[in-house]
Motif scaffolding. Structure first.
Motif, PDB file in Angstrom:
ATOM      1  N   LEU A   1      38.665   2.596  10.269  1.00 39.93           N
ATOM      2  CA  LEU A   1      37.357   2.307   9.675  1.00 39.93           C
ATOM      3  C   LEU A   1      36.771   3.534   8.977  1.00 39.93           C
ATOM      4  CD1 LEU A   1      35.894   0.125  12.550  1.00 39.93           C
ATOM      5  CD2 LEU A   1      36.537  -0.650  10.274  1.00 39.93           C
ATOM      6  N   GLY A   2      37.140   4.718   9.452  1.00 43.64           N
ATOM      7  CA  GLY A   2      36.760   5.937   8.740  1.00 43.64           C
ATOM      8  C   GLY A   2      35.493   6.592   9.256  1.00 43.64           C
ATOM      9  N   GLY A   3      35.316   7.825   8.798  1.00 44.45           N
ATOM     10  CA  GLY A   3      34.196   8.628   9.256  1.00 44.45           C
ATOM     11  C   GLY A   3      32.849   8.082   8.847  1.00 44.45           C
ATOM     12  N   SER A   4      32.770   7.540   7.636  1.00 46.98           N
ATOM     13  CA  SER A   4      31.469   7.010   7.172  1.00 46.98           C
ATOM     14  C   SER A   4      31.013   5.844   8.040  1.00 46.98           C
ATOM     15  CB  SER A   4      31.579   6.566   5.720  1.00 46.98           C
ATOM     16  OG  SER A   4      31.977   7.638   4.913  1.00 46.98           O
ATOM     17  N   TRP A   5      31.962   4.944   8.337  1.00 46.24           N
ATOM     18  CA  TRP A   5      31.621   3.808   9.204  1.00 46.24           C
ATOM     19  C   TRP A   5      31.181   4.311  10.573  1.00 46.24           C
ATOM     20  CZ3 TRP A   5      33.301   2.338  13.955  1.00 46.24           C
ATOM     21  CH2 TRP A   5      32.912   1.064  14.401  1.00 46.24           C
ATOM     22  N   LEU A   6      31.936   5.275  11.100  1.00 45.82           N
ATOM     23  CA  LEU A   6      31.617   5.792  12.430  1.00 45.82           C
ATOM     24  C   LEU A   6      30.217   6.410  12.441  1.00 45.82           C
ATOM     25  CD1 LEU A   6      32.438   6.502  15.313  1.00 45.82           C
ATOM     26  CD2 LEU A   6      33.502   8.582  14.436  1.00 45.82           C
TER      27      LEU A   6
ATOM     28  N   LEU B   1      36.716  10.045  22.250  1.00 45.15           N
ATOM     29  CA  LEU B   1      35.587  10.780  21.657  1.00 45.15           C
ATOM     30  C   LEU B   1      36.082  11.972  20.844  1.00 45.15           C
ATOM     31  CD1 LEU B   1      33.083  10.744  24.641  1.00 45.15           C
ATOM     32  CD2 LEU B   1      32.757   9.634  22.432  1.00 45.15           C
ATOM     33  N   ARG B   2      37.041  12.722  21.409  1.00 44.03           N
ATOM     34  CA  ARG B   2      37.546  13.914  20.716  1.00 44.03           C
ATOM     35  C   ARG B   2      38.250  13.518  19.415  1.00 44.03           C
ATOM     36  NH1 ARG B   2      36.957  18.782  19.712  1.00 44.03           N
ATOM     37  NH2 ARG B   2      34.952  17.783  19.602  1.00 44.03           N
ATOM     38  N   SER B   3      39.027  12.428  19.480  1.00 41.65           N
ATOM     39  CA  SER B   3      39.789  12.009  18.302  1.00 41.65           C
ATOM     40  C   SER B   3      38.902  11.407  17.234  1.00 41.65           C
ATOM     41  CB  SER B   3      40.859  10.984  18.703  1.00 41.65           C
ATOM     42  OG  SER B   3      41.709  11.521  19.676  1.00 41.65           O
ATOM     43  N   SER B   4      37.765  10.878  17.620  1.00 42.95           N
ATOM     44  CA  SER B   4      36.887  10.257  16.619  1.00 42.95           C
ATOM     45  C   SER B   4      35.803  11.239  16.182  1.00 42.95           C
ATOM     46  CB  SER B   4      36.279   8.964  17.170  1.00 42.95           C
ATOM     47  OG  SER B   4      35.677   9.192  18.430  1.00 42.95           O
ATOM     48  N   LEU B   5      34.956  11.644  17.119  1.00 41.37           N
ATOM     49  CA  LEU B   5      33.855  12.541  16.744  1.00 41.37           C
ATOM     50  C   LEU B   5      34.379  13.907  16.307  1.00 41.37           C
ATOM     51  CD1 LEU B   5      31.244  11.832  19.562  1.00 41.37           C
ATOM     52  CD2 LEU B   5      31.688  10.558  17.481  1.00 41.37           C
TER      53      LEU B   5
ATOM     54  N   LEU C   1      41.801  -4.886  14.681  1.00 40.03           N
ATOM     55  CA  LEU C   1      40.383  -4.847  15.066  1.00 40.03           C
ATOM     56  C   LEU C   1      39.529  -4.288  13.936  1.00 40.03           C
ATOM     57  CD1 LEU C   1      40.772  -3.581  18.749  1.00 40.03           C
ATOM     58  CD2 LEU C   1      40.007  -5.837  18.032  1.00 40.03           C
ATOM     59  N   ALA C   2      40.055  -3.289  13.248  1.00 39.51           N
ATOM     60  CA  ALA C   2      39.308  -2.736  12.113  1.00 39.51           C
ATOM     61  C   ALA C   2      39.162  -3.768  11.009  1.00 39.51           C
ATOM     62  CB  ALA C   2      40.023  -1.488  11.589  1.00 39.51           C
ATOM     63  N   ALA C   3      40.227  -4.540  10.782  1.00 40.51           N
ATOM     64  CA  ALA C   3      40.149  -5.592   9.773  1.00 40.51           C
ATOM     65  C   ALA C   3      39.136  -6.658  10.161  1.00 40.51           C
ATOM     66  CB  ALA C   3      41.535  -6.218   9.576  1.00 40.51           C
ATOM     67  N   ALA C   4      39.064  -6.931  11.450  1.00 41.55           N
ATOM     68  CA  ALA C   4      38.111  -7.945  11.906  1.00 41.55           C
ATOM     69  C   ALA C   4      36.671  -7.466  11.727  1.00 41.55           C
ATOM     70  CB  ALA C   4      38.381  -8.272  13.374  1.00 41.55           C
TER      71      ALA C   4
ATOM     72  N   SER D   1      37.401  14.713  15.071  1.00 42.39           N
ATOM     73  CA  SER D   1      38.356  14.764  13.953  1.00 42.39           C
ATOM     74  C   SER D   1      37.857  14.066  12.694  1.00 42.39           C
ATOM     75  CB  SER D   1      39.680  14.122  14.379  1.00 42.39           C
ATOM     76  OG  SER D   1      40.214  14.792  15.482  1.00 42.39           O
ATOM     77  N   LEU D   2      37.121  12.977  12.855  1.00 42.96           N
ATOM     78  CA  LEU D   2      36.771  12.169  11.679  1.00 42.96           C
ATOM     79  C   LEU D   2      35.488  12.625  11.000  1.00 42.96           C
ATOM     80  CD1 LEU D   2      37.535   8.578  13.028  1.00 42.96           C
ATOM     81  CD2 LEU D   2      38.941   9.967  11.524  1.00 42.96           C
ATOM     82  N   LEU D   3      34.627  13.302  11.736  1.00 41.17           N
ATOM     83  CA  LEU D   3      33.298  13.599  11.200  1.00 41.17           C
ATOM     84  C   LEU D   3      33.225  15.012  10.645  1.00 41.17           C
ATOM     85  CD1 LEU D   3      31.034  12.037  13.975  1.00 41.17           C
ATOM     86  CD2 LEU D   3      31.840  10.984  11.868  1.00 41.17           C
ATOM     87  N   GLY D   4      32.443  15.157   9.575  1.00 43.26           N
ATOM     88  CA  GLY D   4      32.155  16.484   9.056  1.00 43.26           C
ATOM     89  C   GLY D   4      31.088  17.158   9.902  1.00 43.26           C
ATOM     90  N   GLU D   5      30.746  18.375   9.516  1.00 49.65           N
ATOM     91  CA  GLU D   5      29.832  19.158  10.356  1.00 49.65           C
ATOM     92  C   GLU D   5      28.454  18.506  10.448  1.00 49.65           C
ATOM     93  OE1 GLU D   5      29.943  23.141   8.882  1.00 49.65           O
ATOM     94  OE2 GLU D   5      31.789  23.617   9.945  1.00 49.65           O
ATOM     95  N   LYS D   6      27.972  17.959   9.344  1.00 55.08           N
ATOM     96  CA  LYS D   6      26.641  17.333   9.381  1.00 55.08           C
ATOM     97  C   LYS D   6      26.659  16.091  10.268  1.00 55.08           C
ATOM     98  CE  LYS D   6      22.997  15.533   6.388  1.00 55.08           C
ATOM     99  NZ  LYS D   6      23.051  14.092   6.479  1.00 55.08           N
ATOM    100  N   ALA D   7      27.723  15.288  10.117  1.00 57.57           N
ATOM    101  CA  ALA D   7      27.819  14.087  10.949  1.00 57.57           C
ATOM    102  C   ALA D   7      28.016  14.458  12.419  1.00 57.57           C
ATOM    103  CB  ALA D   7      28.985  13.228  10.466  1.00 57.57           C
ATOM    104  N   GLN D   8      28.714  15.546  12.675  1.00 53.47           N
ATOM    105  CA  GLN D   8      28.880  15.989  14.065  1.00 53.47           C
ATOM    106  C   GLN D   8      27.543  16.414  14.661  1.00 53.47           C
ATOM    107  OE1 GLN D   8      31.962  18.969  14.026  1.00 53.47           O
ATOM    108  NE2 GLN D   8      33.571  17.462  14.358  1.00 53.47           N
ATOM    109  N   THR D   9      26.702  17.015  13.838  1.00 53.52           N
ATOM    110  CA  THR D   9      25.357  17.371  14.325  1.00 53.52           C
ATOM    111  C   THR D   9      24.594  16.117  14.722  1.00 53.52           C
ATOM    112  OG1 THR D   9      25.381  19.223  12.788  1.00 53.52           O
ATOM    113  CG2 THR D   9      23.273  18.642  13.727  1.00 53.52           C
ATOM    114  N   ASN D  10      24.717  15.090  13.916  1.00 53.26           N
ATOM    115  CA  ASN D  10      24.077  13.816  14.256  1.00 53.26           C
ATOM    116  C   ASN D  10      24.683  13.224  15.530  1.00 53.26           C
ATOM    117  OD1 ASN D  10      22.367  11.549  13.799  1.00 53.26           O
ATOM    118  ND2 ASN D  10      24.129  10.426  13.019  1.00 53.26           N
ATOM    119  N   ALA D  11      26.012  13.376  15.670  1.00 52.73           N
ATOM    120  CA  ALA D  11      26.674  12.876  16.876  1.00 52.73           C
ATOM    121  C   ALA D  11      26.163  13.613  18.114  1.00 52.73           C
ATOM    122  CB  ALA D  11      28.187  13.045  16.752  1.00 52.73           C
ATOM    123  N   LEU D  12      25.895  14.903  17.969  1.00 53.36           N
ATOM    124  CA  LEU D  12      25.320  15.656  19.089  1.00 53.36           C
ATOM    125  C   LEU D  12      23.993  15.060  19.529  1.00 53.36           C
ATOM    126  CD1 LEU D  12      25.987  19.395  18.119  1.00 53.36           C
ATOM    127  CD2 LEU D  12      26.835  18.215  20.123  1.00 53.36           C
TER     128      LEU D  12
END
Length: 2048
Positions: free
Chosen positions: A319-324, A362-366, A246-249, A368-379
């Motif tokens: 796909l990675g944290g940046s994509w997410l 959500l726990r495994s993606s938001l 799916l990631a390749a697609a 684990s994959l995201l840094g603190e700044k990206a987690q703030t955006n996720a919030l």
């Protein structure tokens, strides 16, 4: 095995070996060949290639086992790759022929499998060289697969995977064929074949784009089908495949256009639609799914949903944290669509699974994959999703304008639960870094979450409450405002049922969140919550519509309040007891009446209320155990009895009101059981019968048979943790456990917050609470309570209950039987575990058969978990019974059943029981029983027809090995043989067998232990078997087996480190460091942790070498990290990713060990750079908190705003590390600094470090000071409070360690001076208004350290930091607004005490510096004494002076608080009811710790302030202070009322300081508080420097004696020289105070009574008229004790008992004492000499012998030198200067005693004279020292002191007088000129004494003196010493002349002048005379010039009568004149005579 280490196989040795040894030998040879071939020259390989191929081919057709065939295939392929590859096609053909053959013999299958493996390895390594035969080979393989068994299909799939890997794009023509074959295998019945097919497709998708284009939907459906009925390994493998596709697609890796007929790039929506379809419909086709939808049923199994969940996680991770981050909104929207889909949430069980799955994603993606700044955006995005559900929330609020269907409300609750739980998790992870988000109005996080509290669904409301709890835990400053907001809304919306429950839950969650937070909750909030709860409970009956909600909310609030602990609850306990008594009937009779009335609703409310009350009681027992006294339990007995009695009435209620109250009754029973489990059983013994009947009914009654069995939650805590791996990896800790539990939870359904709202109040870590459904929780509680109550009932009832259990189990069948069997076995095991832990008994023997019957039945169960439980139960039963005969009978039972049983379940159960039986009875001690067990288990473990039996029997074998200990060593060889044979032959399709084999191997290694280090043949063979076994397991494809191999190697390394090859082990560990399996990562890190404790540097080097040489196609991020920053950096990265606490702890320990071993041995710079990189790795683009860093913008400084941009070369190896990792990096920096302290001193010396750096390539800490300060600054200005605390602590350490390091380039300055701006900027944010109190407190500590360090001397620079402290002082003086308090009142006390302590430390330093400055000024006697003090201590004192009035009041108030808080418990009634100045009565216990850490500097500072004022109260008015304004304020008003006098106030202050000091110094807990002891002593010294307190202490003898006893204790119990010196100084001051008091009394008496009545005056001073001193009441006695303590400890020779011993060894003396010891002895002597003046005349006579004995004893030790000290002390520890000080002190003390006024008192004169004569006799006897040298100079000096001070009555008595003359005569005749010169010098003093003393000595010694001087003319002095002797003789004669009568003086002068003239030289002799002779001439001439005019008549007559004298005098004068003229003319500037007379000038002249 050494013979196997050759290039060619040693066939001769191989042929002689047995079959099992041959297999092992071949494997070892292949293993060696694998390592040898790459290192061998190609020419040698080609020469031996044919022979090697033949040997390897022979092994291939010899039926090799799985590990051997894989190794064989690898070696063959490598041989062709490194040698001649042309003939490889022949081997390919041969392998194909073998695969085609139809050989069905037992040896045929392994050969075919080996051929398949060889084919795969050949294609993998030779690749396109074999492309021509690829299609034929593939066709052959796929054809063979159709008829192959599971092992064959497994091996063929792996072979095809390798072929694809080797050929790459060349195999594209066959991709479709491979795909078709893999499709079939992906749904194979064998799980291992499915895994292999998934791996094959994973390799295929690298080149086959159609898999993620046109075939994507088909592959997805295939994967969903593969999930059906799968195990954990299959789900992981297939999820990885599906997620990757799916990631390749979505993110196409090939930029070229899609192939013809294929699809283009898929969108995220399409990918998620596929996953959603699988989640909702599974792998079913359209028709079947449609049919299910029409029926309204769901056929999707949980394993499909869990597999889809894992696939979704893989998809996002790939796909990675940046994509997410870029696609987060749409990703969240799609996930929420899944969570709210009606098909996924049809029934509560499905809804719980769906929510759990979405939360896991959500726990495994938001998370684990995201840094603190990206987690703030996720919030922010999550908040938007929550806000989008507003219509459903408004519907719950009763808004009629919004019409929302119930389906929409139901859908929205699942969305909200998932979002809010993740929101809480993210906020908790971010901590205080999320604070800016709360103030962001666009997000409105708090408003959004609070709005959900009105949602109509309870699960959404509870999730919102949990989210608020997370916010409060992450940001404690938000707790009070949120609590105020929710309590206000709760009070305002009392009439809304949803609001009651929602806001009630929120308030409870917020209150409960304070239990683990050190900052706490204001006590007033707790009061308000209790009032609110009481109001709700009181008003519950007013409105039936909301009675239930009010009741639930009220008790929820009470429960949450109790979690705050005893400090809060004890104040509210009476009200709580009243509430509990009100909710239950007053008696059992009333309860009977109550049962006859009430409808179902009334009972529903009643049961809910009582359940809530019971839950509150449970919390009281959990959180406030110390409050649960017998008295309080007694008050609760009636409610408890009613609660238990109601249990029996519940069935009748259920029959009356049907199912309306069923759920309430279940919860009620649950609460009763939970409470009773925590209470002592005897407290409810009257109810045992009722309780036990209800328990039996709940466990085995017919009403509960249809309840689902919760075995996964019920049984594991009762099983032994070692047995749980047998059940499956889901019970192992895996990443997927969160969702896997849903699969194993049967039909119970998963845990969910809405099952128990009271779980919001429990103690939790990061994970949200997930309470089980009430029926499942009830069963668990019943099982635990059964174990506690059963031992207390009568024996007959015990037997009956167990027999009833057996009968019930036997009567039932099927699932109902298993349910009851599970319940009753769990209850029995709970009982046995409880009794085993308290060593209790089971009861009569009649119980045993029933217990054995129950457990043996469970051993035959089909449930693996139940079998594990039964095995543990049997072991516990044997332990509790404690009868050897019973143990044997149970063993025989197991043996018999194993003989007869045929089904796998029974055999595996009894096999496990056999091994576990002796687990709790001390192990196996019978060799016969051991042999029998082994025989059975060996047989079972070789039963290859049943892998389950093999697994369980091998596990049991490992238990037997563990339990046998040394007894097993006789069986070790056979066990190793068995283990290796099975490892070599067991198929890889059953990894559980390999895992149990690994456990056996681990047990065997432990059994052999250190014996594995031996060199014998047997030990070597066993060790080789260990290594081979570990190698076999390492090669296994299963992660659990690899983890077990790692732990085996770790164990082997512990016992025999020399035989574990790190160069191969470390690379293997590093390769698995980033494994996706948690268990493997745990094993790897645990092994690394052990390795680095011994060989950290080697481990690090091997890791880096591995990564550099590793040719890996897809390098992981971890490999890149190891390349850049080594293994240490990789561990930091791993630490940041991991959430498992145990693994994080192991990683941290590993890093610490690596750092400890290498940070100071060459890698210091590397570690500091690593920590700096970690600290800099944040993607936070916001400016730091204190953005105004005054630092030069140099190019090397990291720019926070440019971190992690598009310039990879400047950003370092780490990206977006979390604050927890960065905080650990700061802790590492502190540890490095601490480590450097004990290493090279150059680490803290810039000049030395720079010099050494030029000579050698070492690194030093001081050279990195700039980096250290920058790191501390970065941390201290971060948004995370925890990181700020770590940064401030590091800054504190830096200041303390580097404050005195000088700057070599700028003399007079220190190196830290250049970092002033950094320090100021780092501190400033901590003093902001919104800073947390713990941060401010730490910053105050840093401030005081910075100011006190003396780094900054300029007043303007100091003022910056001083202003910060001043602001904090102003802050603590402001009256606190009670309503606006954010934290517990104890935090205000902490902050206040920190501020006052900081100010105290600064004031102490300011006073000390001011004193030093004044001393320096007085020494240098500068005229402008006020000009230079501005930048020194005086300037600092000026800064403090302005606040001193306020500070002094605050200090005194703090000291009074501390004094009150240290009162013992029996004086607690004296504590003020309203609290103290800075603490409240409710927070007394919490505040006590803050006072105890701060009082000492405050005490010292207060003493200094009182010293400066002289105890004079300058101003009594409050200086505009609002604090302290409490009843305890000092010096304001009396307790009765009315102002105190200044005298009373001063007296109170003095006694306060004395009381605190004495109390502390008496404390036995002060051993580690040396700083506090020093502060106390200095404070007392400061006080006693002032006359007023000195007079008060001198006047109060009891107080003085108490002080002395405390000081004596301190002297004995502390070994610090500084403490000892301070104690003696205090002793001196106390004695001085007593002296002054006695003197004053005597003076007053003399003045008052007049001289006429002196005879009748009372005697003042100790001893009075009797001279007796009472120990314990006598000041003099106490002082003597102290002095003797010091003297005897330092000079044991003074004590007859200790003579000959010494602290420094036998025969030690004063010459071995240190400088501080010498000062101690001198101080003691000084005090001793003062003691007689404190006594009455009779008292002085009592102590004089002791004092004289000690004084003369010290003199003896000082003046009797060992032979090494001849005249001068050796260069030892003490040094001559210190000893000389002691000598001087001794003489001074002696003089003080001799001149004491007591010696002249009429009453004591006679006794004194007698004692002094004895002392003089003793002194004269000291010249006889035996074999020791005598210091005659010292003795003569002491004798002279006696003569001059004691008076004639003592000294002229015979024979003392004769002896004295004899000693002086001996001194005059001594050979040492120094002794003689000193003797004459002392005689000069004697001659000048009064006539009574002087005349006898003049008469006796005058003539020898003259004769000596007459001899000088004949033998003139030749050395300075001899010259001094003559000159002193002349002085003595001159004194003799002056002492004579006027009438006799001319005759004596007539003797003196000729002697002086005889010393003169004429002009001829003057030029050639030696220096000493010339100096004598000059001195004599000066004396003649001086004395001649004084006696002119005698001089003239002498010259006239003696012409030769006249001529000699004239010649001398003439020669002297010529010499002066010569000097004046400069003819001889370097003349000898000048040089000789002035050596210093000569030196200078020569130098110039």
């Amino acid at each position: 095995m050494e013979r196997a280490h050759s290039l060619l196989l040693n066939e001769e040795v191989c042929s002689r070996l047995a079959e099992h040894q041959r297999a092992e030998f071949i494997f070892e040879w292949l293993n060696h060949l694998k390592k040898l071939l790459p290192a061998t020259d190609r020419v040698d390989i080609k020469q031996n290639q044919r022979c090697l191929v033949d040997q390897l081919s022979g092994i291939l057709v010899g039926s090799p086992g799985p590990p051997t065939r894989w190794l064989l295939a690898h070696c063959l392929a490598m041989l062709y790759r490194l040698g001649d590859p042309l003939s490889s096609s022949l081997l390919v053909d041969r392998c194909n022929d073998i695969i085609r053959s139809r050989d069905d013999s037992p040896s045929g299958l392994p050969t075919r499998l080996a051929a398949v493996a060889t084919l795969g390895a050949l294609y993998e390594q030779l690749g396109r060289m074999l492309v021509g035969s690829f299609r034929d080979s593939l066709t052959n393989l796929l054809k063979a697969m159709k008829s192959a068994e599971s092992q064959g299909r497994y091996e063929i799939m792996l072979c095809v995977e390798r072929m694809l890997r080797g050929l790459g794009v060349s195999a594209v023509s066959c991709h479709r064929d491979v795909y078709k074959a893999a499709r079939t295998c992906l749904t194979d019945r064998s799980m291992s074949v499915r895994c292999a097919a998934a791996k094959c497709l994973m390799e295929l998708q690298r080149e086959a784009a159609f898999l993620w284009n046109s075939e994507l939907e088909n592959v997805a459906t295939l994967c969903f089908r593969a999930f059906e009925g799968s195990n954990d390994n299959v789900r992981v493998s297939v999820a990885k495949l599906l997620g990757t596709l799916l990631a390749a697609a979505v993110e196409t890796r090939q930029p070229a256009a899609p192939r013809q007929g294929g699809r283009g790039r898929s969108s995220l929506e399409e990918a998620m639609a596929l996953l959603t379809a699988g989640f909702l419909r599974g792998g079913a086709g359209f028709l079947r799914a449609s049919g299910d939808m029409l029926k309204g049923t769901s056929s999707v199994s949980k394993d499909i949903r869990i597999g889809v969940t894992q696939a979704c996680v893989v998809f996002v991770s790939t796909l990675g944290g940046s994509w997410l981050e870029a696609n987060l909104p749409s990703y969240l929207a799609l996930l929420m669509d899944l969570a709210s889909h009606s098909r996924a949430t049809q029934i509560p069980g499905d809804a719980a699974v769906t929510r759990r799955c979405v939360s896991f994603i959500l726990r495994s993606s938001l998370g684990s994959l995201l840094g603190e700044k990206a987690q703030t955006n996720a919030l922010k995005q999550l908040c938007l999703v929550v806000a989008s559900q507003k219509p459903a929330i408004d519907a719950g609020d009763g808004n009629v304008e919004t019409r929302v269907s119930s389906a929409d409300v139901s859908a929205s609750q699942h969305v909200l639960v998932c979002c809010l739980l993740e929101l809480g998790g993210l906020v908790q992870g971010l901590g205080s870094t999320a604070a800016p988000l709360l103030s962001d109005s666009s997000t409105a996080l708090v408003d959004t979450v609070v709005s959900v509290l009105l949602h109509p669904a309870s699960s959404a409301r509870l999730a919102a409450a949990w989210c608020l709890r997370c916010v409060a835990a992450a940001m404690p400053s938000q707790r009070s405002p949120l609590l105020d907001r929710c309590t206000e809304r709760l009070a305002a919306l009392k009439s809304s049922p949803d609001a009651l429950v929602g806001y009630g839950a929120a308030v409870a969650a917020l209150v409960a969140s304070a239990q683990n937070c050190p900052l706490g909750l204001p006590h007033t909030k707790g009061k308000a919550v209790l009032v609110l709860a009481e109001d709700l409970l009181r008003s519950a009956s007013q409105s039936s519509r909301i009675s239930l909600q009010r009741t639930q909310a009220g008790w929820l609030l009470v429960s949450s309040l109790i979690t705050l602990g005893p400090a809060v609850v004890e104040h509210h306990l009476p009200r709580l007891l009243l509430l509990w008594r009100c909710v239950f009937p007053a008696s059992l009779r009333e309860q009977e009446i109550e049962l006859r009335r009430g409808d179902y609703f009334t009972w529903q409310v009643t049961l809910e209320g009582r359940a809530g009350a019971l839950c509150a009681m449970k919390n009281l027992l959990l959180h406030c155990r110390e409050l649960v006294t017998d008295h309080n339990i007694g008050l609760l007995l009636t409610p408890l009895a009613c609660a238990v009695a109601l249990l029996t009435k519940l069935p009748a209620l259920l029959r009356s009101h049907n199912s309306s109250v069923r759920s309430c009754s279940v919860v009620y029973r649950l609460r009763v059981y939970e409470l009773l489990s925590l209470l002592p059983p005897l407290s409810y013994q009257e109810s045992f019968g009722l309780v036990m009947n209800q328990l039996v009914s709940d466990l085995s009654g017919p009403d509960n048979l249809n309840q689902p069995c919760s075995d996964l939650t019920l049984l594991p805590p009762l099983c032994h943790h070692d047995d749980l791996p047998l059940v499956g990896p889901a019970l192992h800790h895996t990443h997927h456990r969160y969702v896997e539990e849903q699969l194993h939870g049967s039909s119970v359904g998963g845990g969910s917050l809405d099952h128990d709202p009271f779980s919001l109040c429990e103690t939790h870590d990061q994970a949200p609470p997930a309470p089980l459904p009430p029926p499942a929780a009830l069963t668990t509680a019943a099982v635990h309570l059964f174990g506690a109550v059963f031992p207390h009932i009568i024996s007959a009832q015990r037997v009956k209950i167990l027999e009833q259990f057996v009968e019930t189990v036997n009567q039932l069948k099927g699932q109902r039987q298993q349910t009851v069997q599970t319940h009753v076995c769990a209850a029995l095991c709970s009982l046995l575990k409880h009794q085993g832990s308290v060593r209790g008994s089971l009861g009569p023997e009649e119980i045993r058969p029933s217990a054995v019957s129950l457990l043996s039945g469970a051993l035959e169960s089909s449930s693996p978990l139940l079998r594990c439980l039964a095995a543990e139960g049997l072991a516990r039963l044997v332990q509790v019974v404690g009868d050897a005969g019973f143990t044997v009978s149970v063993s025989l039972l197991c043996f018999d059943r194993l003989k007869t049983a045929r089904d796998a379940a029974s055999r595996s159960g009894y096999a496990l029981a056999l091994g576990a039986l002796h687990r709790h009875t001390g192990g196996i001690s019978s060799p016969q029983h051991l042999s029998t067990c082994l025989g059975v288990l060996f047989t079972l473990s070789q039963d290859s027809t049943s892998p389950e039996v093999q697994t369980w029997s091998l596990h049991s074998l490992s238990l037997v090995v563990d339990l046998s200990g040394g007894l097993y060593r006789a069986h070790a060889e056979s066990s190793f043989t068995l283990a290796l044979r099975l490892l070599l032959s067991a198929p890889p399709t059953h990894p559980e067998v390999h895992y149990s084999l690994g456990r056996c191997l681990h047990a065997l290694i432990t059994c052999l232990g250190p014996d594995l280090q031996g060199d014998g043949a047997v030990v070597t063979a066993l060790r080789s078997s260990c290594l081979v076994g570990c190698g076999l397991m390492q090669a296994s494809p299963d992660c659990l087996v690899q983890a077990r191999a790692t732990s085996c190697l770790q164990q082997l390394h512990m016992f025999s480190p020399a035989h574990v090859n790190l160069s191969s082990l470390v690379p293997a560990l590093c390769a698995n460091l980033c494994s996706s399996y948690l268990c493997l990562r745990r094993a790897v890190v645990a092994c690394l942790r052990q390795l680095v404790q011994r060989e950290a540097l080697e481990v690090s080097e091997h890791a880096v070498t591995l990564v550099k040489e590793l040719p890996r196609r897809d390098n992981t991020h971890l490999d890149v990290t190891i390349k850049e920053v080594g293994l240490e950096g990789a561990l930091f990265t791993l630490l940041d990713r991991e959430s498992d606490p145990g693994l994080r702890s192991d990683i941290q320990e590993t890093l610490v060990h690596m750092m400890t071993s290498s940070a100071t041995s060459g890698k210091l710079g590397h570690w500091l750079k690593l920590c700096k990189d970690v600290l800099s790795a944040t993607t936070d683009c916001r400016a730091p908190v204190g953005a105004s860093q005054d630092e030069d913008a140099d190019s090397s400084r990291d720019d926070d705003s440019s971190v992690f941009r598009a310039r990879p070369e400047s950003v370092g190896p780490f990206t977006a590390l979390r604050w927890g990792t960065r905080r650990f990096a700061m802790a590492c920096v502190c540890r490095i600094i601490e480590q450097c302290e004990s290493a090279d001193p150059a680490h803290f010396d810039m000049a030395l470090a720079q010099e050494r750096r030029l000579q050698e390539s070492t690194d030093f800490l001081v050279l990195h000071l700039g980096d250290l300060v920058r790191m501390a600054f970065m941390a201290a200005t971060d948004h995370s409070d925890q990181l700020r605390l770590a940064g401030l602590q590091t800054l504190l350490v830096i200041i303390r360690r580097f404050s005195d390091v000088p700057e070599p380039e700028f003399p007079g300055h220190v190196i830290l001076e250049q970092y002033q701006a950094n320090v100021g900027a780092a501190l400033r944010p901590a003093f902001a208004a919104d800073a947390a109190p713990d941060v401010t407190a730490k910053a105050c500590q840093v401030c005081s350290a910075w100011i006190s360090s003396g780094v900054v001397s300029d007043l303007r620079d100091l003022r910056r930091v001083h202003q910060l402290l001043a602001s904090s002082l102003a802050k603590i003086q402001v009256e606190r607004d009670v309503s606006g308090q954010l934290y517990n009142e104890a935090m205000a006390a902490m902050e206040t005490m920190a501020v006052l302590k900081a100010w105290a430390e600064v004031y102490i330093v300011a006073v000390q510096r001011c004193g030093q400055t004044e001393a320096n000024l007085s020494v240098s006697s500068l005229a402008n004494d006020g000009t230079s003090s501005g930048s020194g201590g005086g300037g600092l004192l000026t800064l403090v002076q302005s606040d001193l009035a306020a500070l002094s009041r605050l200090w005194l108030a703090a000291l009074q608080d501390h004094a009150l808080l240290t009162l013992p418990q029996e004086n607690a009634s004296q504590l003020p009811a309203a609290g103290g100045s800075f603490y409240t009565a409710e927070t007394l216990n919490q505040a006590r710790a803050h006072y105890s850490s701060s009082w000492a500097p405050i005490l010292h500072a207060t003493s200094l302030w009182l010293h400066s004022t002289g105890f004079v109260m300058s101003d009594n008015s409050p200086a505009n202070l609002s604090r302290p304004a409490t009843p305890t304020s000092m010096g304001r008003t009396d307790s009765v009322g009315g102002a105190k006098s200044p005298e009373d106030v001063s007296s109170d202050r003095l006694h306060l300081i004395l009381g605190i000091s004495v109390e502390f110094l008496c404390s036995p807990h002060s051993q580690d508080q040396m700083e506090n002891i020093t502060s106390c002593l200095r404070a007392l010294q400061t006080l006693l420097d002032v006359s007023w307190p000195r007079a008060k202490i001198g006047n109060d003898q009891a107080l003085s004696v108490e002080l002395l006893s405390v000081l004596h204790r301190l002297m004995v119990t502390r070994e610090s020289p500084s403490v000892h010196l301070a104690v003696l100084e205090l002793l001196r001051q106390i004695v001085t105070a007593a002296q002054e008091h006695v003197r004053e009394k005597r003076h007053s008496a003399e003045v008052d009574d007049g001289a006429s009545e002196k005879e009748t005056l009372p005697e003042f001073g100790e001893g009075r008229n009797t001279g007796g001193l009472i120990p314990g009441h006598s000041l003099v006695f106490g002082a003597l004790e102290l002095c003797i303590c010091v003297l005897v400890r330092k000079l044991p020779q003074l004590s007859p008992k200790l003579a000959g011993t010494s602290p420094t060894g036998p025969g030690g003396s004063v010459w071995s004492l240190t400088d501080s010891d010498c000062r101690l002895v001198a101080s003691s002597l000084c005090v001793l000499s003062q003691l007689p003046s404190v006594c009455s005349p009779e008292g002085s006579v009592s102590i004089l012998p002791t004092i004289l004995h000690l004084l003369l004893g010290v003199l003896r030790e000082l003046l009797h030198q060992p032979h090494t000290q001849t005249g001068a002390p050796a260069a030892g520890s003490g040094g001559g200067a210190s000893v000389a000080e002691v000598v001087q002190a001794s003489l001074q003390a002696l003089k003080c005693i001799l001149t004491s006024s007591m010696s002249q008192q009429e009453k004591s004169r006679g006794a004194w004279n007698r004692l002094l004569r004895s002392a003089l006799h003793t002194l004269l006897g000291l010249w006889d020292a035996g074999d020791r040298a005598v210091d005659q100079i010292g003795l003569l000096t002491a004798l002279t002191v006696f003569l001059l001070s004691a008076g004639p009555e003592v000294c002229t008595a015979e024979p003392l007088h004769a002896l004295c003359l004899q000693r002086f005569t001996a001194g005059m005749d001594a050979k040492d000129p120094l002794v003689v010169s000193r003797c004459y010098q002392l005689l000069t003093s004697v001659f000048q004494a009064p006539p009574g003393i002087a005349v006898p000595y003049i008469q006796a010694l005058g003539l020898p003196l003259v004769r000596f001087l007459q001899r000088v003319e004949r033998s003139r002095p030749r050395s300075p010493e001899e010259l001094l002797r003559v000159l002193e003789g002349v002085r003595a004669l001159e004194a003799l002349v002056q002492a004579a009568d006027e009438s006799h003086r001319p005759r004596l002068v007539a003797i003196l002048f000729p002697l002086l003239i005889s010393f003169l030289l004429d002009e001829n002799a003057l030029g050639s005379a030696p220096a000493a002779s010339w100096s004598l001439h000059e001195a004599a001439l000066k004396d003649l010039m001086r004395l001649g005019p004084q006696h002119s008549a005698v001089f003239r007559s002498l010259i006239a009568s003696s012409p030769h004298l006249k001529s000699r005098l004239e010649a001398a004068v003439k020669g002297n004149q010529e010499s002066l003229n010569t000097k004046a003319s400069g003819a001889n500037p370097g003349g000898r005579s000048g040089a000789k007379s002035s050596p210093s000038i000569t030196l200078k002249t020569n130098f110039l």
